[in-house]
Scaffold this active site. Structure first.
Site, PDB file in Angstrom:
ATOM      1  N   ASP A 186       0.860  -1.189   0.000  1.00  0.00           N
ATOM      2  CA  ASP A 186       0.000   0.000   0.000  1.00  0.00           C
ATOM      3  C   ASP A 186       0.898   1.241   0.000  1.00  0.00           C
ATOM      4  O   ASP A 186       2.118   1.140   0.162  1.00  0.00           O
ATOM      5  CB  ASP A 186      -0.871  -0.046   1.271  1.00  0.00           C
ATOM      6  CG  ASP A 186      -2.031   0.933   1.213  1.00  0.00           C
ATOM      7  OD1 ASP A 186      -2.231   1.586   0.179  1.00  0.00           O
ATOM      8  OD2 ASP A 186      -2.744   1.043   2.234  1.00  0.00           O
ATOM      9  N   ARG A 191      -1.666  -0.804  -4.477  1.00  0.00           N
ATOM     10  CA  ARG A 191      -2.567   0.319  -4.735  1.00  0.00           C
ATOM     11  C   ARG A 191      -2.072   1.154  -5.914  1.00  0.00           C
ATOM     12  O   ARG A 191      -2.849   1.621  -6.724  1.00  0.00           O
ATOM     13  CB  ARG A 191      -2.704   1.197  -3.489  1.00  0.00           C
ATOM     14  CG  ARG A 191      -3.856   2.180  -3.610  1.00  0.00           C
ATOM     15  CD  ARG A 191      -4.175   2.871  -2.312  1.00  0.00           C
ATOM     16  NE  ARG A 191      -3.119   3.810  -1.942  1.00  0.00           N
ATOM     17  CZ  ARG A 191      -3.119   4.524  -0.815  1.00  0.00           C
ATOM     18  NH1 ARG A 191      -4.116   4.394   0.051  1.00  0.00           N
ATOM     19  NH2 ARG A 191      -2.140   5.353  -0.526  1.00  0.00           N
ATOM     20  N   ASP A 243      -9.106   3.947  -1.457  1.00  0.00           N
ATOM     21  CA  ASP A 243      -9.942   4.273  -0.300  1.00  0.00           C
ATOM     22  C   ASP A 243     -11.276   4.875  -0.716  1.00  0.00           C
ATOM     23  O   ASP A 243     -11.459   6.090  -0.709  1.00  0.00           O
ATOM     24  CB  ASP A 243      -9.179   5.210   0.627  1.00  0.00           C
ATOM     25  CG  ASP A 243      -7.913   4.554   1.142  1.00  0.00           C
ATOM     26  OD1 ASP A 243      -7.808   3.314   0.996  1.00  0.00           O
ATOM     27  OD2 ASP A 243      -7.044   5.249   1.662  1.00  0.00           O
TER      28      ASP A 243
END
Lengths: 948, 547
Positions: A542, A602, A618
């Site tokens: 991430d 991500r 997110d």
């Protein structure tokens, strides 16, 4: 999982257990920005000086001219020089046919004062130069021919036109927006760059009608060329302006797709009245929907599609990139002889695009299709086929920031079993670490990580832990110590280790541009090195944009320096990909290259599909975010990234039970299926909801598990042919123009159409079932629908509208176990949906579900099933494969069979010896469904079943 | 059917034959054997996965009808690894049907029902191993071994439970006793209250009776003193007026004239630096001159506050200095010097209690430094006696009143305690007023039952309230197994903190754990004998439906 942040310079820690007295301070700072994305944290085109310079160019005034007397045909393709008639700078152009139906155009400086970065790690290998020849050449043009394609280079004004089957498909620089800022010495360093106002595109205006003998017109410096400040952040720009830009037009095309990642519609919008689409990997706190702002990852790939043809464009550049899109009519940019190649005349629609990057070279691949599947194949021939995920990775994942401790893990694991809900992977977010030192464990909360993993693995399950690329600056932390001592960190412009704030506080960032760092990183994953890890532990990367809480736009300074002297501005968009790439290598090495890794990232770039999955970052527990998940995942899918998903339930905020249930239902039919939630949200394991909701969630997850053999086969097709698993309707129905902007439904492979319910309180959905003359069947009721029509389908809270296309065969394993790995020996059910001709075909891929033996030792089955003339035949599709399995054929369901057979017999085919026998069956006239009971043949076998 | 099974590479054939033999012939041999009773083994045959309860439905001599009636199939299709019944009842012993349950008798341990999807999945779920018969994994029969361990554990548990139960009996008795005591005390207090209330009323009457003559005498005395004071004041003013007159009368002709007034800037009303005739006239009393008599009676009273004589002029600036006559600035006679901090609370209480007393201010001048002539002379003896009598009556009243208040407070406390639900049998009564602590890595948690829950960081920092007593929160059938504490300190951008306290049976009162499964929603685990509500056999056994 994202940034807890509000304004530039403010940064947040993930807080542990309450109370959080320290939080109060932050709270005060953040109250204003807590609602949604703070746009002012991120640049507009106007605030990015190079973008502004390019965007201000006027079409039709290109100063560039291809020099016909420099044309050379070499084994590497066509080469020639291109002159900027204004400043007299010459550039080198290469145009080559590569692989199949693909062309590569590069334009670079000749003898530059500074080399330009090429993100060639996006490519899986150097493309193969394909045969091409000069078909024609005159004073003003040269035509290169390859297969059924032509590339016509016109000298003045400089442009290139690609023709497929003698039809104009792509025009390059037809609007004359090319701009190549060569590296230069700063004219007068004493004078500040700021304040030297200059008329935009002055060069172009002056140049009109003037000859080559004119003296070079020196470009005036403009503000922002030699240094730039955004908010409180200064970009020193030691090398000055270096941007490139070029326009591409798609005659006859109204719809273009791709260029992820944006929270926007699938069919890209024109940007004439707003901001261009931006590609710059960024950690955006609470991103907004329906706008072209940059998000976590970048794939500079655009697909253009119309009823006749599909083509693609890959702008291989890792710097900050902006893309303008506008609508046009073909006549305005097509001239002279090209007009002959435009079918339908000058009123034909056209999509114009303008690509602008801050540095690097012009290096563009043209995938000329002409069918959708061919474009996907061509793009993945360049950048690599997607990794074949292990089976568990395409099953259901349970995540949360955070499962607090070993007891929590145990209870959640047991919760699934107690409620008879299958799941495969339990995830641990950053709180499992010792103070956000990745690859360590919190000794109090996770004192026995190996034992914990063993217990989860005892039920055939796996675990995933997060490993981020920012390293806590703590000399007692071995990763930091090693990295600091060996100089493995990215450097600041002043030469020291770059430092920024992230979860652990003051952190430095590993320089994955350095191959030594990559292999060192990979070696960290050895079981003996990564303490507390087991072979059942996989990795989530991430914050690899990289996220720097106190950096410009929450990322790294562009003048930070990487291995090889590259500036961060050169490498930014590919930088994030090196972390999961290195992690992937680490997981490979951990098993002596025997086991298929699983990595989630991500940030991403072209080529990342070779390593793992991505998720859309997110998101928020709102219906709009559920709706946008479909176009976002489709955009990624057509850009080569097949293994994609969105956090089920929404990361921020709390979903109500209806939203959560609908989200599970949608995601059960999307490639990467993971529930995840923010630390501050309420717990949302399925059993914490009312019974109806929990049962609905259970049914959705079970439907996913039943279909895993089909999904797995699709992932194999992706891994071998580059076909996306989740497909826009037009990939399967390229001529159905009504599907070109569809983004509320999609195909899973070629057989299933899913139209998830994404509205609160919905009692029905309008489903477009494409294809004149096709038939479709509701997978639950077997109700038949005709293609080429839009149908209202009523829904209950538990209904997921999914339809099987007539003419396809879908394999399932209907025995739902606790985890996918427990189904290895389980029998198959094949659902045969007949088309109007009473025909259907499908395939299945079977292997051990986790190793590379399918690839390295041919340990697999790839079978084809064909039903026609009332006979179902199982054949081996790939004769190289051989795999022993206990799985057998339990049941065959034939839908759309007009009348019941009298007898059904099974027999071996060719030399396969099986005893011919009659099979029992049941026929339901209402739904025209025949269920054949227990053929009980091994799935590896070849056999035939005949209906009489 | 097994004979017709296809063979692939030799393996499947053997495997399938094995499987089918197992499924058709592998009827369960059940031994009704308890390790604790040496009864003879009895065999009960029935299809795999069927509980004894359901055995009658599986008669191998007849076709099988699904329990939901959805189909009737040949009996050899029961447990043939293909799902024929909608309710799955034809496949109790295989994983073929969704949502079917598999029964393992686990002799030596407790029987278990598991989803049939766990049959032959490679994981041993039943301790007797009967759920895994495909050859994928060999499951040992661990029931006896586990049974022994389990029984040992249960025995220990039983000891705890029974000891806890005994303790609970005491708690219940204590709780009941406490309640009775409280009720008795409440009644006694209520009676006592009546008595003291009467006393209070009497004291009040006595007080009022004593205060009336006291007031009269005191007032009289004060009035006389006021007259004396007024006469003295008059004299003072006369002196001052006369002095002013002579100061003003510059030419000493016995008359104060306008022009003489005009020399005094204090009469410059519009502050323009000049005292006009009009201004002087206004202050002189609308005449042009006055003699001493008129000055003293009419002019002086009007100008005395304004007038600045030689004396006043000496100390400039006069306006900044509070004048003696200024009522706002004079120190209040009723404000005593601040008392020492410790006494403050006490004093406040006293003041509170004495609030409605209409006691005369007899000690008004207590702390004021006075010249002798300003001081009121002592009361005469008669008045003193009256005051003394009234003081005593007041004191008696105060005491009576305090007694009433004290009893009221006690009654309130008792009524609150009696109104609190201390459990079905008042078993939690003893926890009231106690607090229990738990230290974790970072925090110290505290539970004060029926009051509040809190948390404080171990390394300094203030206490955070995690909730105040709200109610019992257990499930309907076990209400007294959990407590709810709500309205704790608010979380930023979130709810008020709250805590659920889950109670388990144990032989001591102990806070076992504290966690925060949801943001700002805490869960405490608390062990207490009060939860040990049932006695269990000291020698636990496994109950089998077969028995």
């Amino acid at each position: 999982m994202g940034l807890f942040s509000c304004s530039t310079g403010a940064w947040g820690f993930r807080m542990g257990n309450m109370p959080r007295p320290k939080l109060l301070l932050l709270v005060v700072l953040c109250v204003l920005g807590a609602e949604a994305v703070d746009r002012s944290n991120f640049k507009t085109c106007d605030q990015s000086s190079f973008c502004k310079r390019h965007r201000n160019l006027q079409p039709g005034m290109s100063p560039y001219r291809a020099l016909m007397d420099t044309v050379q045909m070499t084994p590497e393709g066509l080469s020639m020089k291109v002159l900027n008639t204004m400043n007299k700078v010459e550039l080198q152009l290469h145009l080559a046919a590569v692989n199949v139906n693909t062309a590569r155009l590069t334009i670079d400086e000749i003898n530059p004062i500074r080399e330009r970065f090429r993100p060639t790690d996006a490519l899986s290998k150097e493309p193969t130069i394909a045969e091409a020849s000069i078909l024609a050449q005159d004073d003003n043009s040269v035509t290169l021919g390859f297969l059924q394609n032509k590339a016509v280079v016109t000298s003045d004004p400089f442009r290139i036109d690609f023709l497929v089957d003698d039809e104009l498909a792509i025009s390059v620089n037809s609007r004359g927006l090319m701009k190549f800022e060569q590296y230069r010495k700063r004219k007068n360093n004493d004078e500040p760059a700021e304040g030297q106002e200059n008329e935009e595109n002055q060069e172009g205006e002056k140049q009109e009608g003037e000859g080559e003998e004119e003296k070079p017109v020196e470009e005036e410096d403009e503000p922002g060329m030699w240094e730039e400040t955004f908010k409180s952040h200064h970009d020193s720009k030691p090398y000055g302006p270096s941007s490139i830009g070029l326009d591409f037009s798609f005659p006859g095309v109204e719809h273009v797709y791709g260029i992820p990642e944006h929270a926007d519609s699938f069919a890209l919008k024109t940007t004439t009245s707003g901001e261009p689409y931006r590609l710059y990997n960024l950690d955006v706190f609470e991103y907004e929907l329906h706008n072209p702002m940059a998000l976590y990852g970048s794939i500079p790939v655009m697909i253009a599609h119309n009823a006749q043809r599909t083509v693609g464009l890959f702008w291989m550049n890792a710097a900050e990139t902006w893309i303008d899109i506008s609508s046009n009519t073909a006549g305005k940019t097509v001239f002279g002889k090209m007009l002959d190649y435009v079918k339908g005349g000058s009123e034909m629609p056209q999509t114009d695009t303008h690509w602008i990057s801050e540095s690097g070279v012009i290096d563009v691949f043209f995938m000329l299709g002409p069918r959708p599947a061919e474009v996907f194949s061509q793009y993945t021939d360049l950048t690599g086929k997607p990794a074949m995920p292990p089976l568990f990775a395409i099953a259901y994942h349970q995540s949360r920031w955070n499962y607090n401790d070993e007891e929590d893990v145990k209870n959640v694991d047991a919760g699934f079993d107690d409620n008879d809900i299958p799941y495969d992977v339990l995830w641990l977010d950053i709180e499992h670490t010792d103070g956000k030192r990745y690859m360590t464990w919190d000794k109090h909360k996770f004192p026995h990580p190996v034992d914990m993993q063993d217990k989860v693995a005892a039920k055939g399950r796996k675990m995933v832990v997060i490993v981020d690329p920012h390293i806590k600056r703590d000399d007692n932390y071995h990763i930091h110590k090693d990295a600091k001592d060996h100089g493995y960190y990215v450097k600041s412009k002043d030469g020291g280790d770059f430092e920024g704030w992230c979860w652990p506080g003051s952190s430095s960032y590993l320089d994955f541009i350095n191959p030594t760092v990559r292999s060192w990183w990979a070696s960290r994953f050895e079981l003996g090195t990564f303490e507390g890890s087991t072979k059942n532990l996989f990795i989530w990367n991430d914050m690899n944009e990289p996220s720097v809480f106190n950096g410009p736009e929450v990322t790294m300074h562009k003048d930070a320096v990487h291995y090889g002297g590259w500036e961060h501005r050169d490498v930014h968009n590919i930088f994030g990909m090196y972390l999961p790439k290195s992690t992937y290598l680490g997981l490979m090495q951990r098993s002596n290259n025997k086991e298929r890794p699983f990595v989630l990232s991500r940030a991403f770039f072209s080529g990342y599909q070779r390593y793992g999955a991505v998720w859309t970052g997110d998101n928020t527990a709102e219906w709009g975010h559920l709706q946008i998940s479909i176009p976002m995942l489709l955009s990624l899918s057509v850009a080569g990234q097949s293994f994609v998903g969105a956090d089920v339930g929404g990361f921020f905020k709390n979903p109500d039970s209806e939203l959560l249930l609908r989200w599970y239902q949608a995601a059960a039919y999307q490639p990467f299926f993971r529930a995840h939630a923010h630390l501050d949200t309420r717990r949302r394991e399925p059993w914490l909801f009312d019974k109806e909701t929990m049962n609905g969630i259970r049914e959705a997850i079970r439907a996913r598990y039943a279909l895993l053999p089909y999904w797995y086969t699709l992932f194999y097709q992706a891994a071998t042919q580059g076909m996306p698993v989740m497909r826009p309707l037009w990939v399967e129905f390229p001529q159905d123009t009504s599907t070109f902007a569809t983004e509320d439904e999609y195909m899973i492979g070629n057989a299933l159409l899913a139209h998830p319910v994404t509205d609160a309180g919905a009692t029905g959905v309008q489903v477009h079932l494409p294809g004149e003359g096709e038939v479709w069947y509701d997978v639950d009721t077997h109700k038949k629908y005709n293609g080429g029509a839009t149908e209202y389908v009523p829904v209950t809270l538990t209904k997921i509208p999914v339809f099987q296309r007539g003419g396809t065969i879908v394999p399932r394993k209907e025995r739902i176990r606790r985890a996918s790995s427990l189904t290895n020996r389980d029998p198959y059910t094949f659902t045969i949906a007949l088309d109007k001709q009473g025909r259907a075909t499908g395939e299945i891929f079977v292997d051990d579900g986790h190793s590379f033996k399918y690839r390295d030792n041919n340990r697999f089955l790839h079978k084809n099933y064909l039903f026609e003339n009332n006979k179902l035949i199982s054949r081996t599709l790939d004769m190289n494969g051989e795999f022993e399995t206990k799985s057998w054929v339990e049941r065959i369901v034939i839908i759309g069979l007009p009348k019941a057979p009298t007898t059904i017999t099974i027999d071996g085919i060719r030399d396969i010896m099986i005893d011919k026998k009659n099979l029992e069956f049941r026929y339901t006239p209402d739904t025209q469904t025949l269920v054949i009971r227990k053929p009980a043949v091994n799935v590896a076998q070849n056999w035939s079943i005949t209906l009489q | 059917m097994a004979e017709t099974m296809p063979c692939v590479r030799g393996i499947l054939c053997n495997f399938r034959s094995f499987l089918y033999r197992e499924m058709f012939l592998g009827l369960l041999v059940l031994h009704i054997v308890s390790p604790f009773y040496n009864t003879a083994a009895v065999e009960i045959l029935r299809p795999r996965g069927v509980s004894l309860l359901h055995k009658p439905f599986y008669d191998e001599s007849k076709p099988f009808t699904c329990l939901d009636g959805s189909a009737t199939i040949p009996f050899d299709q029961v447990n043939d690894d293909y799902c024929d019944c909608k309710d799955g009842t034809d496949e109790p012993g295989t994983a073929a049907c969704p949502n079917m349950m598999y029964y393992c008798s686990n002799k030596g341990f407790t029987p278990k029902t598991i989803p049939s999807s766990r049959v032959n999945d490679g994981i041993c779920d039943c301790c007797d191993g009967t759920d895994e018969y495909s050859g994928l994994i060999l499951c040992q029969d661990k029931c006896r071994e586990m049974g022994a361990v389990e029984l040992e554990q249960r025995k220990k548990q039983a000891e705890v439970i029974n000891k806890g139960f005994q303790m609970r009996q005491t708690l219940v008795a204590d709780g009941k006793q406490t309640r009775q005591d409280r009720e008795a005390k409440l009644n006694a207090l209520k009676e006592e209250k009546q008595v003291v209330e009467t006393k209070k009323q009497k004291a009040q009457a006595a007080k009022e009776a004593a205060e009336a003559p006291e007031k009269e005498a005191v007032d009289k005395h004060k009035q006389a003193w006021d007259e004396v004071k007024a006469a003295r004041e008059l004299e003072r003013q006369k002196e001052a007026g006369t002095a002013a007159f002579s100061e003003l009368d510059l030419d000493g002709d016995g008359l104060v004239k306008l022009e003489e007034f005009q020399t005094h800037l204090e009469f410059d009303d519009d502050v323009d630096g000049e005292v006009t005739e009009d201004e002087a006239k206004t202050h002189l009393g609308d005449v042009t001159e006055v003699d001493l008599d008129r000055f003293l009676t009419e002019t002086w009273p009007e100008i005395k506050d304004l007038y600045q004589g030689e004396k006043d002029k000496a100390k400039e600036p006069p306006a900044a200095e509070p004048t003696k006559g200024d009522p706002d600035l004079a120190p209040s006679e009723e404000t005593p010097p601040p008392p020492p901090a410790e006494e403050e609370e006490e004093r406040e209480e006293e003041e509170e209690e004495e609030h409605d007393d209409d006691e005369p201010d007899i000690d008004v001048d207590k702390d004021e430094p006075k010249t002798d002539e300003d001081e009121m002379p002592d009361y005469d003896e008669e008045t003193k006696q009256l005051i003394s009598a009234a003081d005593q009556a007041r004191a008696e009243y105060t005491e009576a009143n305090k007694k009433v208040s004290d009893i009221d407070a006690q009654i309130r406390q008792l009524e609150k305690q009696l109104g609190t639900d201390f459990g079905a049998e008042a078993e939690y009564s003893s926890l009231d007023g106690q607090c229990f602590e738990l230290e974790t890595k970072e925090y110290k948690y505290k539970l004060c039952p029926f009051d509040k829950c809190s948390q404080s960081p171990k390394h300094g920092g203030s206490e955070t309230t995690l909730g105040r007593w709200e109610s019992w929160a257990g499930p309907e059938d076990n209400k007294y197994s959990a407590m709810k504490y709500t309205k704790g300190q608010n979380c930023w951008n979130g709810p008020d903190r709250s805590t659920e306290v889950r109670m388990t049976c144990g032989i001591e009162n102990k806070l076992l754990s504290a966690s925060e499964p949801n943001r700002c929603e805490y869960v405490f685990e608390f062990e207490t004998p009060a939860m040990c509500s049932k006695e269990v056999p000291n020698n636990p056994e496994f109950s089998h439906e077969e028995l």
